[in-house]
Write a protein that holds these residues in place. Structure first.
Motif, short mmCIF file in Angstrom:
data_model
loop_
_atom_site.label_atom_id
_atom_site.label_comp_id
_atom_site.label_asym_id
_atom_site.label_seq_id
_atom_site.Cartn_x
_atom_site.Cartn_y
_atom_site.Cartn_z
N GLY A 92 18.29 -17.22 37.25
CA GLY A 92 19.24 -18.35 37.31
C GLY A 92 18.83 -19.47 36.37
O GLY A 92 19.68 -20.23 35.88
N ALA A 93 17.53 -19.57 36.11
CA ALA A 93 17.03 -20.61 35.21
C ALA A 93 16.97 -20.12 33.76
O ALA A 93 16.39 -20.77 32.90
N GLY A 94 17.52 -18.93 33.52
CA GLY A 94 17.62 -18.43 32.15
C GLY A 94 16.43 -17.63 31.66
O GLY A 94 16.32 -17.35 30.47
N ARG A 95 15.54 -17.25 32.58
CA ARG A 95 14.37 -16.47 32.15
C ARG A 95 14.67 -14.97 32.16
O ARG A 95 15.42 -14.50 33.00
N LYS A 96 14.01 -14.28 31.24
CA LYS A 96 14.08 -12.82 31.27
C LYS A 96 13.04 -12.34 32.29
O LYS A 96 11.87 -12.74 32.20
#
Ligand code: TMP
Length: 216
Positions: free
Chosen positions: A31-35
């Protein structure tokens, strides 16, 4: 980590809640854009799949699932897991969350050995089997009291695996409390896992916050 991802191992006794916590944390990170790459041991590779058959009693080893033979199988699965899955994901910059790693071998196979040799010899031997397994950047140990874990296992209702006896799990809970002794060169952070899902989730996130940088 110089363009590479972050390798996190998550450990605890059966019923500690590592799988649930990993799934929730992975969702938050995504959700925070991390892979993120979520994985587990025994792995889904050929050796890991065979180990799960043994643990569930669906495959039989002719001399029985002795701790020493199991340590070999887990170590072989680990190298396959590292080379075939963990390292490729790290090269792509993912945060790799592994539900168990070699601390499980050091704890479970030592305890299952019933100390047929002095404890330090068993630990040294298991460590040497895992000599070429890449070290995690950090290991989170979720500590739960054996009674809480036993209740969770019963609620889950799945058939009991090889190591899921109350007596063995109680000894394992003690071993995990002192996990640093088993992996003295690694970074280990303990999280208290007896609380509610949300309480443990908050502790889990706080433990990893210093290692997992925000996106961007
Ligand atoms: P789990 O996926 O439910 O955690 O089941 C895996 C079981 O295998 C669990 O009882 C712990 C055990 N195990 C070992 O004994 N040694 C190991 O090295 C690993 C990775 C798992």
């Amino acid at each position: 980590m110089s363009g590479e991802g972050l390798f996190v191992a998550v450990e605890g006794i059966d019923g500690a809640g590592t799988t649930t916590q990993i799934d929730r944390y992975a969702a938050a990170l995504r959700g925070a854009g991390r892979k993120v790459h979520v994985t587990r041991e025994p792995s889904t590779g050929p050796i890991g799949t065979f180990i799960r058959e043994v643990l569930g009693g669906r495959a039989t080893l002719r001399g029985g699932p002795g701790w020493d033979l199991m340590a070999h199988l887990f170590a072989a699965d680990r190298l396959d897991h590292v080379r075939g899955e963990i390292e490729p994901a790290l090269r792509e910059g993912a945060v790799v969350l592994s539900d168990r790693y070699d601390l499980s071998s050091l704890a479970y196979q030592s305890v299952a050995s019933d100390l047929s040799l002095p404890a330090h010899e068993i630990v040294t031997w298991i460590r040497s089997l895992n000599r070429f397994a890449r070290r995690p950047d950090v290991t989170i140990v979720v500590d739960v009291t054996p009674d809480v874990a036993a209740q969770r296992r019963r609620r889950r209702g799945a058939p009991e695996d090889l190591y899921e006896t109350d007596a063995l799990q109680a000894r394992l809970a003690k071993a995990y409390l002192h996990a640093e002794v088993l992996v003295p060169a690694d970074r280990v952070v303990h999280v208290r896992g007896d609380g509610t899902l949300e309480e443990v989730e908050a502790l889990f996130r706080a433990a990893l916050a210093p290692f997992v940088e925000p996106a961007g």
